[in-house]
Every structure is written in C-alpha cells, then in structure tokens.
Design an enzyme around this catalytic site. Structure first.
Site, PDB file in Angstrom:
ATOM      1  N   CYS A 144      -7.510  -4.948 133.267  1.00 48.07           N
ATOM      2  CA  CYS A 144      -7.349  -4.283 134.554  1.00 48.07           C
ATOM      3  C   CYS A 144      -8.465  -4.709 135.518  1.00 48.07           C
ATOM      4  CB  CYS A 144      -7.268  -2.767 134.373  1.00 48.07           C
ATOM      5  SG  CYS A 144      -6.607  -1.901 135.825  1.00 48.07           S
ATOM      6  N   GLU A 172      -6.176  -0.710 125.354  1.00 45.24           N
ATOM      7  CA  GLU A 172      -7.037   0.314 124.745  1.00 45.24           C
ATOM      8  C   GLU A 172      -6.452   1.707 124.913  1.00 45.24           C
ATOM      9  OE1 GLU A 172      -8.359   0.662 128.987  1.00 45.24           O
ATOM     10  OE2 GLU A 172      -7.494  -0.871 127.678  1.00 45.24           O
ATOM     11  N   HIS A 185      -3.259  -1.837 130.008  1.00 42.77           N
ATOM     12  CA  HIS A 185      -4.384  -1.315 129.220  1.00 42.77           C
ATOM     13  C   HIS A 185      -4.046  -1.216 127.735  1.00 42.77           C
ATOM     14  CE1 HIS A 185      -7.233   0.140 132.373  1.00 42.77           C
ATOM     15  NE2 HIS A 185      -6.127   0.168 133.110  1.00 42.77           N
TER      16      HIS A 185
END
Length: 227
Positions: free
Chosen positions: A85, A205, A203
């Site tokens: 990002c 994560e 994302h």
C-alpha cells in the site's frame, strides 16, 4: 530470518505487519527510519499508512528518507523487499519498482475486500499459490491506481513481472472488478533488481490472522521464509 518493518512518520500498518509475520513464525521487528537498517537484516517491509501525511504525493517524501538508500543497496544485494500500500507507493517513488500509484479513478478512498488473480506463481511472493489462483485481500487507499507508460507496461507483461491482477471471484478480469482504475488491472509488480523485490496495493498482512477471518494473504508473507 529477521525482517525489518520500516516505520516512517505516518505509518500505521507496521505493528500489524510484525504481528502477521510473527504468526507465521517469521521473526520481525519495527525499525524507525531514522535509525537505519539492522546489520543482520534478512528481509524488509515498507508497510502501509500515510507517511508524511501523503504530502506532495503518496510515498514521495518517505522515498527520500536516508534509510531508503540502505533499502536500495539491500535490494541490489538480493535481500527480499516488499512494499504494501503506502509502502508500494514508496517503492515506486524510490525506483525499486517501475510505474507509479496515483489518485483512484473514483477520486475516493476505497476500503473494501477485493479479489486478485495470481499472474506469476514463480516468485517468492506467489510460490504458495498456483498461476490463476484467485485470493481475497483487503484494500484501503486513495492513491492506488497503477500507472505506467505503454512501453514499460509491455515490458512488464512480457517479462512476467505482474504479480497480481484485480478480478472477479471467478478470476475474470473486468473493469467492474478494478477498484481504482489501474492499468491492465494491475495490483502488484516485481522490481527492477529481480522478483525478490515487489510492491502491491492490497494488504496481505490484514488477511493473515485466522481470528480476523480471511487468511489468503499468508502466502504472500511466506515469501520471507528462508528456503
């Protein structure tokens, strides 16, 4: 492997990234950008957030932080580097990867789950998947539209350097499935120094911990695991 998660002023996904990596058994630590990289670093994440408040343009100021010289040197030496990002924006601004991320076609902040298709499964970041697999990942960005000149875009495509492409749940690439207007629906690419360097707008994560639902992002972070 010890992964340094670089924290800039305005980063807000650094703790999430450390937790996600550690949940996979990968040692990780946050590193303040002014302190430089640890001597024993074996992997680097440029995490999401709003470094320097996105002044000038997203990622532009962080790309000129002195630590980025170390990140570039590490990338040249073969250290895995992943920009997520805002980290993807920083990576492009620092010329770790080609192209640029700019204002979404909608001119709005997009925060939703999207589907992306694995375009090249022969990289550290995609080897846990098969080519053509569709995974679900969250996005949260206002400047996520990938832009690149046509000649370099053709090179990216020809060299298999597109990692992920926005798509429908069945893998079909459509304009409607492209949340930000990225060229060729590109969601992630590999770097100038090799496929050990990559950036992506979604994302992983945030799609790693089982207790928050989707775990499709685990395979991306597994790219830091030593062979």
């Amino acid at each position: 492997m010890t992964v340094a998660v670089v924290q800039f002023g305005g980063s807000n996904c650094d703790r999430d990234t450390v937790q996600a990596l550690e949940s996979l058994g990968i040692e990780a630590e946050r590193v303040w950008h002014e302190d430089g990289l640890p001597a024993d670093v074996e992997g680097i994440v440029l995490p999401g957030g709003f470094s320097y408040g996105d002044y000038l343009r997203a990622g532009a100021m962080a790309a000129h932080s002195p630590i980025m010289d170390e990140v570039r040197d590490a990338a040249v030496a073969g250290t895995p580097v992943l920009g997520i990002c805002n980290g993807a924006q920083i990576g492009c601004e620092a010329s770790l990867t080609p192209g640029a991320f700019t204002t979404n076609e909608s001119a709005r902040f997009q925060c939703e789950h999207v589907h992306v298709r694995v375009e090249n499964a022969d990289t550290p970041w995609t080897r846990q998947y098969e080519e053509g697999d569709v995974i679900e990942l969250p996005i949260a960005h206002g400047e996520g539209r990938f832009e690149i000149d046509d000649d370099r875009l053709e090179t990216l495509e020809d060299e298999g350097r597109v990692l992920f492409r926005y798509c429908e749940a069945d893998g079909t690439v459509t304009p409607e499935a492209n949340p930000n207007g990225s060229k060729h629906s590109i969601a992630g690419v590999t770097g100038e120094e090799g496929d050990h360097v990559a950036v992506l707008m979604p994302h992983p994560e945030r799609a790693t911990l089982a207790d928050i639902g989707v775990t499709d992002g685990q395979g991306v972070l597994e790219g830091f695991r030593a062979d």
